[in-house]
Scaffold this active site. Structure first.
Site, PDB file in Angstrom:
ATOM      1  N   THR A  66       0.827  -1.203   0.000  1.00 29.84           N
ATOM      2  CA  THR A  66       0.000   0.000   0.000  1.00 29.84           C
ATOM      3  C   THR A  66       0.863   1.255   0.000  1.00 29.84           C
ATOM      4  O   THR A  66       0.373   2.343   0.312  1.00 29.84           O
ATOM      5  CB  THR A  66      -0.926   0.025   1.238  1.00 29.84           C
ATOM      6  OG1 THR A  66      -0.127  -0.109   2.421  1.00 29.84           O
ATOM      7  CG2 THR A  66      -1.950  -1.088   1.189  1.00 29.84           C
ATOM      8  N   SER A  67       2.145   1.127  -0.353  1.00 27.33           N
ATOM      9  CA  SER A  67       3.076   2.260  -0.258  1.00 27.33           C
ATOM     10  C   SER A  67       3.326   2.907  -1.611  1.00 27.33           C
ATOM     11  O   SER A  67       2.680   3.886  -1.964  1.00 27.33           O
ATOM     12  CB  SER A  67       4.386   1.801   0.380  1.00 27.33           C
ATOM     13  OG  SER A  67       4.167   1.417   1.718  1.00 27.33           O
ATOM     14  N   ARG A  68       4.249   2.379  -2.386  1.00 26.89           N
ATOM     15  CA  ARG A  68       4.556   2.895  -3.709  1.00 26.89           C
ATOM     16  C   ARG A  68       4.818   1.722  -4.641  1.00 26.89           C
ATOM     17  O   ARG A  68       5.445   0.727  -4.267  1.00 26.89           O
ATOM     18  CB  ARG A  68       5.768   3.826  -3.685  1.00 26.89           C
ATOM     19  CG  ARG A  68       5.494   5.194  -3.047  1.00 26.89           C
ATOM     20  CD  ARG A  68       4.541   6.026  -3.890  1.00 26.89           C
ATOM     21  NE  ARG A  68       4.331   7.364  -3.351  1.00 26.89           N
ATOM     22  CZ  ARG A  68       3.365   7.698  -2.517  1.00 26.89           C
ATOM     23  NH1 ARG A  68       2.535   6.748  -2.070  1.00 26.89           N
ATOM     24  NH2 ARG A  68       3.218   8.953  -2.114  1.00 26.89           N
ATOM     25  N   GLU A  94       1.150   3.488 -12.556  1.00 30.22           N
ATOM     26  CA  GLU A  94      -0.276   3.737 -12.335  1.00 30.22           C
ATOM     27  C   GLU A  94      -0.768   5.064 -12.901  1.00 30.22           C
ATOM     28  O   GLU A  94      -1.964   5.278 -13.051  1.00 30.22           O
ATOM     29  CB  GLU A  94      -0.596   3.670 -10.849  1.00 30.22           C
ATOM     30  CG  GLU A  94       0.006   4.774 -10.011  1.00 30.22           C
ATOM     31  CD  GLU A  94      -0.293   4.601  -8.529  1.00 30.22           C
ATOM     32  OE1 GLU A  94      -0.851   5.543  -7.939  1.00 30.22           O
ATOM     33  OE2 GLU A  94       0.014   3.530  -7.968  1.00 30.22           O
ATOM     34  N   HIS A 148      -5.071   2.724  -5.518  1.00 31.09           N
ATOM     35  CA  HIS A 148      -4.366   3.665  -4.632  1.00 31.09           C
ATOM     36  C   HIS A 148      -5.351   4.404  -3.730  1.00 31.09           C
ATOM     37  O   HIS A 148      -5.385   5.642  -3.683  1.00 31.09           O
ATOM     38  CB  HIS A 148      -3.549   4.663  -5.451  1.00 31.09           C
ATOM     39  CG  HIS A 148      -2.350   5.200  -4.704  1.00 31.09           C
ATOM     40  ND1 HIS A 148      -1.171   5.515  -5.333  1.00 31.09           N
ATOM     41  CD2 HIS A 148      -2.159   5.482  -3.391  1.00 31.09           C
ATOM     42  CE1 HIS A 148      -0.303   5.970  -4.438  1.00 31.09           C
ATOM     43  NE2 HIS A 148      -0.895   5.965  -3.253  1.00 31.09           N
TER      44      HIS A 148
END
Length: 332
Positions: free
Chosen positions: A229-231, A260, A292
């Protein structure tokens, strides 16, 4: 202060519009992303406000200086999408939102883990057609398993608390360990080797880019769960796909993706998707992709607006800039 606000969505205006009046700030909302083709829109503005899939390279930052822009406002915690050195050279402060709701992201990461483990997303689709067959939906108990938390900042800490509530053992990796946390810190290699679940909560830096790649995937247990869930660039997508093809993973849940931009936050349901990696990931039955949205709670969106506007107000009033992002050589 006049702000050019890029990548506007309807939910941005819910809090930014009314709060901006309290700060005597005039926001012009642009739906387009911030990129080389749209940077000219900042002419005549004192500031610009960008989000995770906008970017400012060196050339664009120098254009901002020519336009007289006084500050770059990030309505997110990450800053890998901005040339920080160029901004410092141009004496344009970059201000971010370091913490809006760590619990929002951690809770979402746990929701992803529970979903990809127990196939609730697929069960929902199946039962809507009154297909009550549960074949193929067998998950695993999380209680007693080992979770590897990569990055123990505010979000990582919130995730640790949630995982402990599920009775999981915790190992953690962070180059800057927090000795106040009741967790076992280990090397990144050991974290990958020992964990049944790996959840990523670290920023994207040159050191963490592709922290998950072929070599580290090889270290992992068979049937491991991977949550990000970060990058997106923490994972080398090609190697992840290879690992999925080799049945290394029991499940993978991605709220972020390395390419993305232009896809996430947009409705592309009627378009042909030319990104072969993203299209391939979507074909795996044990892969869950979301757009995201880990931050997306009322509390978090309100906090983002509050901190972003407070950052802008500090600039216009000449107050200390508490949330400034320093170039790497000055970060210490």
């Amino acid at each position: 202060m006049k702000i050019a606000f890029y990548s506007t969505k309807p939910y941005d205006k819910i809090y930014f519009e009314p709060m901006s009046k309290d700060y005597d700030i005039d926001i012009h909302f642009f739906e387009v992303p911030c990129c080389e083709e749209t940077i000219l829109l900042t002419k005549g503005y004192d500031a610009l406000c960008i989000f995770v899939n906008d970017y400012l390279n060196e050339k664009m930052v120098h254009q901002l200086a020519e336009f007289g822009v006084k500050v770059i406002l990030l309505r997110c915690a990450g800053f890998n999408n901005v040339d920080i050195k160029a901004a410092a050279q141009c004496e344009i402060p970059v201000l971010r939102v370091p913490s809006y709701s760590p619990e929002a992201v951690a809770e979402f990461a746990m929701a992803l883990l529970l979903t990809v483990n127990r196939y609730t997303h697929r069960a929902y689709t199946r039962t809507r057609d009154f297909n009550m067959n549960i074949n193929g939906f067998m998950g695993t108990d999380l209680h007693g398993k080992t979770a590897g938390v990569i990055g123990t900042g505010r979000i990582g800490q919130a995730m640790i608390n949630i995982l402990k509530g599920f009775g999981m053992k915790i190992v953690a990796y962070d180059p800057y360990p927090n000795n106040r946390l009741d967790v076992e810190y280990v090397s990144i290699e050991t974290a990958f080797q020992k964990s049944d679940v790996i959840t990523l909560h670290c920023p994207l830096t040159p050191e963490t880019k592709h922290i998950v790649q072929a070599k580290t995937i090889e270290l992992m247990k068979e049937d491991v769960y991977l949550i990000n869930t970060s990058r997106g660039d923490l994972i080398r997508t090609e190697d992840l796909i290879e690992g999925l093809l080799n049945k290394k993973f029991a499940g993978v849940a991605l709220d972020v993706y390395d390419e993305e931009g232009g896809v996430f936050y947009e409705d592309r349901s009627n378009d042909i998707i030319y990104d072969q990696n993203l299209a391939r990931l979507a074909t795996f039955p044990n892969v869950l992709i979301t757009s995201h949205m880990g931050f997306f709670t009322k509390e978090a969106v309100r906090a983002i607006a509050e901190v972003t506007l407070a950052n802008a107000d500090a600039v216009q009033k000449g107050l200390p800039l508490e949330n400034i992002v320093l170039p790497p050589n000055d970060a210490d």
